[in-house]
Design an enzyme around this catalytic site. Sequence first.
Site, PDB file in Angstrom:
ATOM      1  N   GLY A 168     -52.044  18.426   5.562  1.00 47.38           N
ATOM      2  CA  GLY A 168     -50.677  19.649   5.171  1.00 47.38           C
ATOM      3  C   GLY A 168     -51.600  21.119   5.051  1.00 47.38           C
ATOM      4  N   CYS A 169     -51.095  22.030   4.612  1.00 48.10           N
ATOM      5  CA  CYS A 169     -52.124  22.929   4.027  1.00 48.10           C
ATOM      6  C   CYS A 169     -52.499  22.721   2.632  1.00 48.10           C
ATOM      7  CB  CYS A 169     -50.847  24.837   4.025  1.00 48.10           C
ATOM      8  SG  CYS A 169     -49.874  24.352   3.538  1.00 48.10           S
TER       9      CYS A 169
END
Length: 209
Positions: free
Chosen positions: A18-19
Site C-alpha cells: 500500500g501507499c
Amino acid sequence: PELNKEKLNNYQIISCPGCYPTSILLPIIPLIKKKLINFNDIIADSKSGYSGAGRGVHKKYAKKNLYDSLRAYGVGFHRHNSEIQQEINKITNKEVNFIFTPHLSPMFRGILSTIYISTKKEISINKIHNCLKNFFRRSEFVKIMKVNSLIGTNAVMNTNNCIISVCKTKHKNKFVILSSLDNLIKGGSGQAIQNMNLKFNFPSGRGLE
C-alpha cells in the site's frame, strides 16, 4: 520491488504494498537491517491526499469539510499496520512495537510520512544517510536527498519516485526521516507496473516515465 526484486521470478502472483507502507518501509528497512535504530521506538506520522481514502471518500466525508481540513483516522488500528508489521518481522524475527498514524489532507494526491527514529548509540546523521544512499544506489525510483532537506509532495507528483531525507533534531540519538511519494503511482498502480516490468525482464521504468 526495491526490497524483493530478486524474489519476483519465484512467484506467479505478486502483491504490491500500500501507499502508506511503501513510504514508511523504504526508509526504515535498510536501517533495521543494519541495526542502526531502535526497533521498538519508531513513530510514523503520515499525511495523504484524499484520493487515498477510496472512491467513496466524497460521500463518507460529505459533512466533515474534506477540502479545508486535516484529520487523523484509523488511529492505532489502521489496516496497514499489519502490512508494516509483516515486513519488519521478516527481518527481526520478533514482534516490533511501532506507532503509525495516518491523516487525510485537503489535497488530491501525494503522501508525506514523517518518521521519528532513535539510534542505539551515538550514531551520526551521516551514517544513517550513507546507509540509505548505499542501499538505494542502484534504485531508479528511490532518491535520497541531501541531509536536512525539507521535502514535500510537489516533487513527486505524477512520478513513480519516492524521495527520502534524513534530518537532525536537538537530541544526538534522535532523527527525523521525511519520505514522500505519489500515492496513486509509486503507492499504487505505478508500483504494480514496476513489478510487472521486473517479472518479465522489461526495463524497470517502461510505462512509468
